[in-house]
Design a protein around this motif. Structure first.
Motif, short mmCIF file in Angstrom:
data_model
loop_
_atom_site.label_atom_id
_atom_site.label_comp_id
_atom_site.label_asym_id
_atom_site.label_seq_id
_atom_site.Cartn_x
_atom_site.Cartn_y
_atom_site.Cartn_z
N ASN A 1 -9.62 0.91 6.59
CA ASN A 1 -9.62 0.17 5.32
C ASN A 1 -10.32 -1.17 5.55
N ASN A 2 -10.50 -1.90 4.47
CA ASN A 2 -11.07 -3.25 4.55
C ASN A 2 -10.02 -4.30 4.22
N LEU A 3 -8.82 -4.08 4.71
CA LEU A 3 -7.75 -5.07 4.57
C LEU A 3 -7.74 -5.93 5.82
N PHE A 4 -8.03 -7.22 5.64
CA PHE A 4 -8.11 -8.14 6.76
C PHE A 4 -7.10 -9.26 6.50
N MET A 5 -5.94 -9.16 7.14
CA MET A 5 -4.83 -10.06 6.84
C MET A 5 -4.94 -11.35 7.66
#
Length: 858
Positions: free
Chosen positions: A771-775
């Motif tokens: 995914n492109n979730l960058f926390m």
């Protein structure tokens, strides 16, 4: 062979029950059929395409053919989770059947360079594996299989006799019986007498999770390489037993498409696959084109689909010396549906598949020597390539014998040669003990398959992937492994993967036992104990055994005093754990420890039996909770760890009393259907001590629902500055898709003292990112147990726009709300049942999440 001309009217009329076609619609003209062979309708009770075939009726028909025809033998190769039989029909001439085992043994010698040179391929039959509908709601393949099985059993004449004499056909009429049954029940129970082609009709809109998946909602067409599911294991056993020359895989695609056949996108072929494979695929494509041209069906090729990931049915054969062919038919998703090409009827979809089954059979026969010679050359050239490869083999080990066992199981299932290490070694600071290390030499016929399993890749010809971009197995299993640049020394050859068994260490005691949690099945062991009311504690500080052995934080203590069960009864459970979970048990005669904490220390936390709810459903089709993500967790807890869970539909969650649960898991997905009162109820439940665990997109919902802040890095103007110049309109779709992170392997730096990381021993862990979730990292000093550094990519693709955004981000976060906790992971920890290395983080969150200190919250 001539065919009836294409009837355009069939596509463009509303299809009523009285317009149903009969068997003659599918079959070629000019062919005589044996009247002693039962037709499908005489057994299943309806014409092919009139109703969707249910698996039980499909089985009945195959058994009837087996009984009636001397061309067919039927074998039950296994069963699904729902206890449906997995069938394989061997179809060939009666003469071949009389010598079938000798034919098989001779054929598999093509994969042995030491024996293959003496074989005369001019006199050998080819082996053709034909499989249908691995996605249950893509049923035209399985329904076409009824017609194909009848044709192969009943057709008469010189052509079919020649085909059967020169071919061993391995026919699997349903790769996915559970999914096929689920979809057939849906479509048949919603069919009107006057069929509605309206896409809004209930027949065309499946309820969650849909029929695509198996019982646990896995996509079986991603499981060929890792074979973690019973359907795949039975299939791979037969594939390896026969080593076919061609495997065809019959699917469906969107309703507004036409028909696809391989080859796929030329720029997206795995570089391990020889070019000759693609040449033969293109040659076979000419046969499919001719057959479809004759009936007027539109089709396309070399676009959309690819041959990169070896875990798919059409690509796995490519790394095994065979030709894998994907067929994708536009789906009626019922009995008839409107499309941009007119009304698409179910019989039309069936006929296209049947026609290409026949064209495949013809191609396999006319290219027989080419295919057999290619298979022989594939394995001979593999040894030549292995000799030139600077890498000579792979060495792997782990403190966790169970994860090692599971990787060995995969390798042996694919007939890869594996050896015990010849001796103990230390490479790059990692110890490889002889008793627990294994070597996979590359100098063997399975060279290409091994490269496909163990190799890493960060450079690609294309930036678009139909599936994942990397799947390196030792990284997925979280094992220590090394590439060997010199020919490795080999110990004994591994003949079978043996399930590890633990042992009891120390003298008999009435005081306490302890065990480490490095073992994969330690969560199963924990649940065995707490489910029987045995008081169990987890260490949060190191302690020592009398032998001098150090037990790290995360180790489990079982005191024998003041339990509801006698010490002898508890020992029975512990011996069961040692035997079935592969965990060593250490006996303690005293609680005194001057080097670490004593066993009576309050630093030990008492564990409770978890009561778990897993949110499911939440929408139709692919909306709401992701079925595959939910299914992975369901399967992990239910099958691997024997931990009961409640699969809780979102609609029921809205009104349910949550107090019966200690833990609620939110898989990846959308949760917009959770009502406002349910959100408030959830907050109260958390404040009273509940633990919520969420994955991927669920973290965004947590933030919007007011459960806390999991801040994600936004895409900024600077991220897109390099792409600001003018570009052709035709590049839009590819440019958008190139930004997807479809599946890469990244390295996380972890805090081994944190409860989420109990049972891990390496400060760096491979994670799977899709995914492109960058926390953003949390500001608190103790609040980042899983982070990604400056160079986190291990293998796979991430775009130049996204990779800088990903660096120095967080992979896990904890929020405190009253006495409860909200735990979020940006990655899938149970990916496709083979990502063993990160499973324990989820189990740690379940068992230990409730006592993570508030100082560690974001």
């Amino acid at each position: 062979m001539t065919r009836k001309p294409f009837s355009i009217a069939l596509l463009f009329v509303v299809f009523s029950a009285t317009a149903q076609v009969d068997l003659s619609y599918y079959l070629p003209d000019g062919v005589r059929f044996n009247p002693a062979i039962p037709t499908p309708a005489s057994v299943i009770g309806h014409e092919v395409g009139e109703w969707h075939i249910s698996h039980d009726r499909l089985v009945n028909y195959m058994m009837a053919l087996d009984k009636a025809s001397d061309r067919i033998t039927l074998e039950v190769t296994g069963q699904t989770y729902e206890a449906r039989p997995l069938l394989l029909l061997t179809i060939t001439s009666p003469q071949n059947h009389q010598n079938i085992e000798s034919i098989r043994k001779q054929h598999v010698q093509l994969s042995d360079p030491a024996a293959s040179a003496q074989l005369d391929t001019r006199k050998m039959p080819s082996v053709f594996y034909l499989g249908c509908s691995i996605h249950g709601n893509e049923p035209s393949g399985a329904n076409a299989g009824l017609v194909m099985a009848y044709y192969l059993a009943a057709a008469q004449g010189q052509e079919i006799e020649s085909f059967l004499q020169n071919t061993i056909i391995l026919f699997d009429p349903s790769f996915n019986p559970d999914g096929l049954t689920r979809f057939a029940s849906w479509a048949n129970s919603r069919k009107s007498k006057l069929i509605s082609p309206d896409p809004n009709d209930m027949e065309h809109n499946e309820a969650w999770p849909g029929g695509r998946f198996n019982h646990y909602w896995f996509d079986l067409n991603r499981d060929w390489l890792v074979a973690q599911l019973p359907e795949s294991q039975a299939r791979i056993t037969q594939f390896q037993r026969w080593k076919p020359n061609v495997l065809t895989d019959h699917h469906e695609q969107g309703t507004n498409a036409t028909f696809f056949f391989m080859p796929g996108e030329p720029s997206r072929v795995n570089p391990i696959t020889p070019e000759r494979n693609q040449e033969l695929t293109r040659k076979m494509g000419e046969y499919h084109a001719k057959a479809l041209d004759q009936i007027g069906s539109l089709y396309f090729t070399q676009e959309g689909y690819d041959d990169f990931y070896y875990g798919k049915g059409s690509t796995y054969p490519d790394v095994e010396g065979a030709i894998g062919i994907l067929f994708e038919q536009a789906s009626s998703r019922g009995h008839a549906q409107e499309s941009v090409n007119g009304i698409l009827t179910f019989p039309f979809t069936i006929r296209n598949h049947f026609v290409t089954m026949l064209s495949s059979l013809k191609a396999v026969n006319e290219l027989r020597e080419d295919l057999l010679n290619y298979q022989r050359d594939f394995y001979k050239s593999a040894l030549a390539e292995a000799a030139k490869d600077p890498v000579k083999g792979y060495l792997f080990t782990s403190r966790d014998r169970s994860r090692t066992y599971h990787l060995l199981d995969i390798l042996l299932r694919h007939q890869v040669d594996v050896y015990a290490a010849a001796g103990t070694s230390t490479i790059n600071g990692k110890a490889y003990p002889a008793e627990s290390s294994y070597v996979v030499p590359l100098n063997q016929p399975k060279y290409r398959l091994i490269k496909g399993m163990f190799g890493k890749m960060t450079q690609f010809k294309d930036s678009i992937f139909y599936d994942i971009s990397s799947w390196t197995l030792p990284l997925a299993f979280g094992l220590d492994y090394e590439e060997l640049k010199t020919a490795p020394g080999l110990g004994a050859k591994v003949q079978e993967a043996i399930v590890p068994v633990g042992k009891f260490i120390g003298e008999k005691t009435r005081y306490a036992f302890a065990f480490e949690t490095y073992g994969y099945y330690s969560p199963r062991a924990l649940y065995r104990l707490v489910s029987h009311g045995i008081r169990v504690k987890v260490a949060t500080e190191p302690f020592y055994h009398a032998s001098g052995k150090r037990f790290e934080a995360g180790s489990i203590l079982v005191p024998l005093d003041n339990q509801d069960k006698a010490p002898e009864q508890i020992e029975v459970f512990l011996r069961e754990i040692a035997e079935k979970d592969g965990i060593d048990m250490y006996s303690f005669q005293t609680g005194l420890d001057y080097r670490g904490v004593s066993l009576g220390s309050s630093s030990f936390q008492v564990l409770s039996k978890p009561s778990i709810a897993l949110l499911v459903d939440g929408g139709s089709g692919f909306s709401g909770v992701s079925p595959t993500d939910a299914g992975e967790i369901w399967h992990l807890l239910d099958q691997r760890f024997n931990i009961p869970i409640t699969c809780l539909p979102v609609a029921v969650f809205n009104t349910a009393n949550l107090n019966r649960y200690t833990t609620i898991i939110f898989p990846a997905g959308s949760y917009n259907s959770i009502s406002e009162p349910a959100r408030e109820k959830l907050k109260t439940w958390i404040q009273n001590g509940g633990v919520v665990i969420g994955f991927e997109q669920a973290l965004n919902w947590f933030t919007s629902a007011g459960l806390g802040k999991f801040d994600m890095r936004p895409l900024t103007d600077g991220d897109t500055k390099k792409e600001s110049g003018p570009r052709p309109y035709g590049e839009i779709q590819d440019a958008v898709r190139a930004q997807e992170t479809s599946g890469a392997i990244v390295e996380a730096e972890v805090d081994l003292t944190h409860p989420l990381l109990y049972g891990y021993y390496s400060p760096r862990i491979p994670m799977f990112k899709s995914n492109n979730l960058f926390m953003e990292k949390a500001k608190g000093p103790y609040a980042n147990p899983v982070i990604y550094g400056n160079s986190p990519m291990l293998s796979g693709y991430m775009s130049k726009r996204n990779y800088p955004r990903f660096k120095n981000t967080s992979g896990a976060g904890i929020l405190a709300m009253g006495r409860g906790r909200v735990i979020g992971f940006t990655e899938d920890l149970a990916f496709r049942a083979y990502w063993f290395g990160t499973n324990k983080m989820l189990l740690n969150a379940i068992f230990y999440g409730g006592f993570i200190r508030s100082e560690a919250a974001r």
